[in-house]
Structures are given as C-alpha cells and as structure tokens.
Design a protein around this motif. Structure first.
Motif, PDB file in Angstrom:
ATOM      1  N   LYS A  12      20.760  29.755  27.878  1.00 12.03           N
ATOM      2  CA  LYS A  12      20.575  28.942  28.846  1.00 12.03           C
ATOM      3  C   LYS A  12      19.273  27.841  29.212  1.00 12.03           C
ATOM      4  N   GLN A  13      19.862  27.336  30.855  1.00  5.24           N
ATOM      5  CA  GLN A  13      18.588  26.788  30.718  1.00  5.24           C
ATOM      6  C   GLN A  13      16.958  27.757  30.859  1.00  5.24           C
ATOM      7  N   HIS A  14      16.486  27.013  30.300  1.00 11.70           N
ATOM      8  CA  HIS A  14      14.641  27.912  30.877  1.00 11.70           C
ATOM      9  C   HIS A  14      14.476  27.597  31.520  1.00 11.70           C
ATOM     10  N   PHE A  15      13.842  28.467  31.871  1.00  7.87           N
ATOM     11  CA  PHE A  15      12.891  28.579  33.204  1.00  7.87           C
ATOM     12  C   PHE A  15      11.318  27.719  32.622  1.00  7.87           C
ATOM     13  N   HIS A  68      17.341  37.588  31.940  1.00  7.86           N
ATOM     14  CA  HIS A  68      18.093  36.446  32.782  1.00  7.86           C
ATOM     15  C   HIS A  68      19.591  35.481  31.527  1.00  7.86           C
ATOM     16  N   ALA A  69      19.043  35.872  30.098  1.00  2.59           N
ATOM     17  CA  ALA A  69      19.790  34.939  29.418  1.00  2.59           C
ATOM     18  C   ALA A  69      21.387  35.312  28.777  1.00  2.59           C
ATOM     19  N   TYR A  70      20.770  37.375  29.001  1.00  4.50           N
ATOM     20  CA  TYR A  70      22.144  38.266  28.411  1.00  4.50           C
ATOM     21  C   TYR A  70      22.370  38.642  29.073  1.00  4.50           C
ATOM     22  N   ASP A  71      21.483  39.153  30.593  1.00  2.00           N
ATOM     23  CA  ASP A  71      22.806  40.675  31.353  1.00  2.00           C
ATOM     24  C   ASP A  71      24.616  40.135  31.647  1.00  2.00           C
ATOM     25  N   ASP A  72      24.224  38.629  31.921  1.00  2.00           N
ATOM     26  CA  ASP A  72      25.735  39.123  32.153  1.00  2.00           C
ATOM     27  C   ASP A  72      26.652  38.510  30.962  1.00  2.00           C
ATOM     28  N   ARG A  73      26.356  38.353  29.908  1.00  2.00           N
ATOM     29  CA  ARG A  73      27.275  38.132  28.773  1.00  2.00           C
ATOM     30  C   ARG A  73      27.968  38.761  27.772  1.00  2.00           C
ATOM     31  N   PHE A  82      24.474  39.594  19.955  1.00  2.00           N
ATOM     32  CA  PHE A  82      22.875  39.445  20.531  1.00  2.00           C
ATOM     33  C   PHE A  82      21.511  39.474  19.585  1.00  2.00           C
ATOM     34  N   PHE A  83      22.124  39.983  18.705  1.00  2.00           N
ATOM     35  CA  PHE A  83      21.130  40.413  17.421  1.00  2.00           C
ATOM     36  C   PHE A  83      21.337  39.083  16.427  1.00  2.00           C
ATOM     37  N   GLN A  84      22.654  38.609  16.729  1.00  2.00           N
ATOM     38  CA  GLN A  84      22.218  37.359  15.261  1.00  2.00           C
ATOM     39  C   GLN A  84      21.688  36.661  15.780  1.00  2.00           C
ATOM     40  N   ARG A  85      21.864  36.110  17.379  1.00  2.00           N
ATOM     41  CA  ARG A  85      21.151  34.942  18.449  1.00  2.00           C
ATOM     42  C   ARG A  85      18.880  35.430  18.177  1.00  2.00           C
ATOM     43  N   ARG A  86      18.788  36.725  18.152  1.00  2.00           N
ATOM     44  CA  ARG A  86      17.309  36.835  18.492  1.00  2.00           C
ATOM     45  C   ARG A  86      16.665  36.585  17.222  1.00  2.00           C
ATOM     46  N   ILE A  87      17.683  37.016  16.405  1.00  2.00           N
ATOM     47  CA  ILE A  87      17.180  36.987  14.447  1.00  2.00           C
ATOM     48  C   ILE A  87      16.916  35.361  14.279  1.00  2.00           C
ATOM     49  N   ILE A  88      18.190  34.649  14.881  1.00  2.00           N
ATOM     50  CA  ILE A  88      17.803  32.946  15.003  1.00  2.00           C
ATOM     51  C   ILE A  88      16.559  32.454  15.585  1.00  2.00           C
ATOM     52  N   GLY A 230       9.650  43.747  33.619  1.00  2.00           N
ATOM     53  CA  GLY A 230      10.578  41.738  33.251  1.00  2.00           C
ATOM     54  C   GLY A 230      11.812  41.555  33.799  1.00  2.00           C
ATOM     55  N   ILE A 231      12.575  43.054  32.808  1.00  2.00           N
ATOM     56  CA  ILE A 231      14.151  42.778  33.892  1.00  2.00           C
ATOM     57  C   ILE A 231      14.090  43.340  34.772  1.00  2.00           C
ATOM     58  N   LEU A 232      13.165  44.195  35.302  1.00  2.00           N
ATOM     59  CA  LEU A 232      13.709  44.256  37.100  1.00  2.00           C
ATOM     60  C   LEU A 232      13.368  43.586  37.593  1.00  2.00           C
ATOM     61  N   LEU A 233      12.308  42.699  37.601  1.00  2.00           N
ATOM     62  CA  LEU A 233      11.418  41.527  38.178  1.00  2.00           C
ATOM     63  C   LEU A 233      13.197  39.976  37.809  1.00  2.00           C
TER      64      LEU A 233
END
Length: 379
Positions: A12-15, A68-73, A82-88, A230-233
């Motif tokens: 997604k687009q970054h802040f 922001h990036a993954y809650d709605d995915r 998910f883990f592939q994305r984070r490892i990359i 951070g998740i709650l915010l």
C-alpha cells in the motif's frame, strides 16, 4: 532515487511523513551509538541521552504500519504469503548487516573493550555470521565479542529479533482481536513497561540485546506496549482530527530523543518517568500528527521519502562501523574533543554505506524476490 512504493507495487501507499520520522530516528540512533563510548558505561553521562527510545518508537511505528498494510488483506492473503512479504522486506538488509559485521570484526579488536575478539578463530566468526543471516540469536556461551550480545557481529539486530516475534504475534493472534480486547492487552503491556522502568537499577529501559532472562524480559516489555499501541492507533486514530507536518513532527521527535538525563544517580525515578511519558504519551501524539499530516509533492516530501528509504539500511548496517570506531577510541585513548572529526566521518560513512546497500543490494534483491515469489502467483 526511485521510491519503494513504485518499485514494490504489491504494498500500500506509505505514510511518507512517518517514513521520514523513521529516518530521523535512525540518524539519532547512529549518533547515540557513536557518542556512547565517551560515557564509559555511565548512563547519566551519555550525550543525546534518550536516543535509546528510538527503538520503542520504531516498535510503535511497526505496529501502526503492519495494521495499516495488512488488517484488511486477510480475506485474500494467507499466513504463508504474509510471512513471505515480511521476510522479503526485512531479511536482505539483515544479511548485509551481518556480513559487514563479519568483514569488520577483527578491525574492532580492543582488549579493554571487546576482550575476546583477538582470540576468536575465523571459523567461528563465519559460523556466527551464517547464524546471523537467519537471525538465529547467539547464546551467551557462543559470544565472540565479550558483550553478551545475541548478535555480536551487529548488536542492533536484537530489535529485529523482537520485530519478527511481533510479526508472528500479529499474524497468529493480534489481527483477529477486536479493539476492546486489544485495548486490554495494551493496558496490561503498559503496566509491564511501567514496572520495568521503575524497577530498573539504572533508571531507564535500556536493554533487550541478550539471551539472558533479564535482557529478554526487557526486550519483551519494550516490544509489547508500543507495538500493540501502534496497532490500536492505526485502527482508531486516523480521524483527521489533528494534523502536523514533517518538520513539526521531526522537531518533537528529536527533542524527545536528545533530552538530557533526569535525576542523576540519586533520583532514578525521574528518568524512568520520562521514559514512560515519552513512550505512552508523546510518541502516540507524534505518530498521529505524522499520519494525519497533509503534504504536497515538494522538497519536504522528497526528503521524507529519502529518509524513509534510508532508515532501515542505516539502522541495521551502522554498528559494525561503530565497533571499529570504538576500538580506535579505546586503543588510542582518544577524547571526545579530539574524536569529533572522526565521529562525523563515521556518521557520513554509515550513511553512505547504508545508501549503497539500499541501492545495490536491498532494492534489487527485494525486487527480484517480489517478482519471483509473490507476483508469480498471480500469473
């Protein structure tokens, strides 16, 4: 420099303002570490005193960005993806940092500071490097530097160890929780953090870099509250009710991280209270100000993107260079007054090293892995 949002279209687009703040915090961390050698282990004498809180800010940013990036995915994404994305995203620079640490290891030989570097065989350095590539922490019995770090080739990697734990917790548990349950967990984590701060023998929350019980306790206490907050915010705070800009947010963040030590050796509670106020109150305000900022494609935006792209490479590659600087200071009995030109050079070398690693290793590798592993699934 191409922004990572255009290279990695799967994200997604970054802040951008938050990315820029991460870069500001990373630079403060480098300066904090450069100057740390002149405090002789006395936390009250550390210049840019609260630079260690940048790690807690990183954890809060991480929780925010992950949500922001993954809650709605999760309707279209499984755990493996998910883990592939984070490892990359994380692993290439970890490999860079560990490799640099191995290459510079013997240049950091200083008997009075790193007592076992000189007698460490090459095969053991290579073994520790390979373990580090996979972020496997080193037990105390395998230390090769003498500081009992879980990653003796690149000390700051301890926070990436906890970052991976946070990602696992998010994917397996936290993403499924509603905000009420998450709020309760955040409050409990806040209590653990407050307990850590006010029971610390040094009057701060510094630590987390070793596999000892004490250090693991510090690491988890520092991780849980800011990451959960951070998740709650992210879930509740994007209301456009407050707004700021990059320079306002950066000024606030720098002010927190360089604020002088409070209380000295006698009133430790004062600095403990400062740490808690910074993490529990000030960091969320800065994060929300940055997330709700409005900006145009100006020089400020370009600066934010540059700092954001540079932040992670700088954080994870600078310390092997700083180890060498430490050895030079100790071996030649250099004072701060005489060391400052070299200290500036270390900062510049760290930034250049991070930029080169970003451009010629991190971005190409992640682009290739993204195309090979993620995009190939859609064909």
């Amino acid at each position: 420099m191409n922004s990572q949002t255009t290279i990695f279209k799967d994200t997604k687009q970054h802040f951008e303002i938050l990315d820029g703040l991460r870069g500001v915090a990373a630079i403060i961390v480098v300066l904090f570490h450069i100057l740390e050698i002149f405090s002789n282990g006395d936390h009250t004498k550390q210049l840019l005193n609260h630079g260690y809180l940048a790690v807690d800010f990183f954890f809060m940013l991480s929780g925010f960005v992950i949500a922001h990036a993954y809650d709605d995915r999760w309707n279209s994404m499984n755990l493996k993806s998910f883990f592939q994305r984070r490892i990359i995203r994380l692993q290439p620079m970890i490999i860079s940092g560990m490799t640099l640490g191995a290459l510079l290891f013997y240049f950091s030989d200083a008997a009075n500071l790193f007592p076992i570097v000189h007698n460490t065989p090459v095969w053991k350095v290579i073994l520790i490097m390979i373990l580090g590539w996979f972020l496997i922490p080193v037990p105390l019995s395998m230390d090769i530097r003498g500081w009992q770090e879980m990653y003796p080739l690149n000390g700051p990697a301890w926070s990436l160890f906890f970052e991976y734990i946070a990602n696992i917790l998010y994917a397996l548990v936290l993403r499924k929780l509603n905000n009420k349950v998450l709020t309760v967990l955040t409050l409990i984590a806040g209590g653990l953090l407050i307990h850590l701060a006010f029971t610390s023998s040094s009057g701060d929350i510094i630590g987390g870099w070793s596999l000892s019980v004490e250090q693991l306790h510090i690491g988890f206490a520092r991780l849980l509250f800011p990451f959960l907050a951070g998740i709650l915010l992210c879930r509740t705070g994007l209301k456009k009710t407050i707004s700021g800009n990059f320079f306002v947010c950066a000024f606030l963040l720098i002010a927190v991280l360089v604020f002088p030590r409070l209380g000295g050796h006698s009133d430790l509670w004062m600095n403990s209270l400062y740490d808690i106020i910074a993490i529990v109150i000030v960091f969320p305000i800065i994060l929300l100000l940055g997330a709700n900022s409005t900006h145009k494609p100006t020089t400020t935006l370009k600066l934010s993107k540059f700092l954001g792209d540079l932040s992670y490479p700088l954080y994870i590659t600078h310390f092997p260079i700083v180890y060498v600087f430490y050895a030079w200071v100790i071996n030649h009995n250099i004072t701060l007054e005489n060391a400052w030109p070299t200290a500036i050079a270390v900062l510049l070398i760290s930034i250049i090293t991070a930029y080169v690693a970003l451009q010629y290793f991190d971005i190409p590798i992640r682009k290739w892995l993204t195309k090979k592993i993620l995009h190939s699934k859609t064909k």
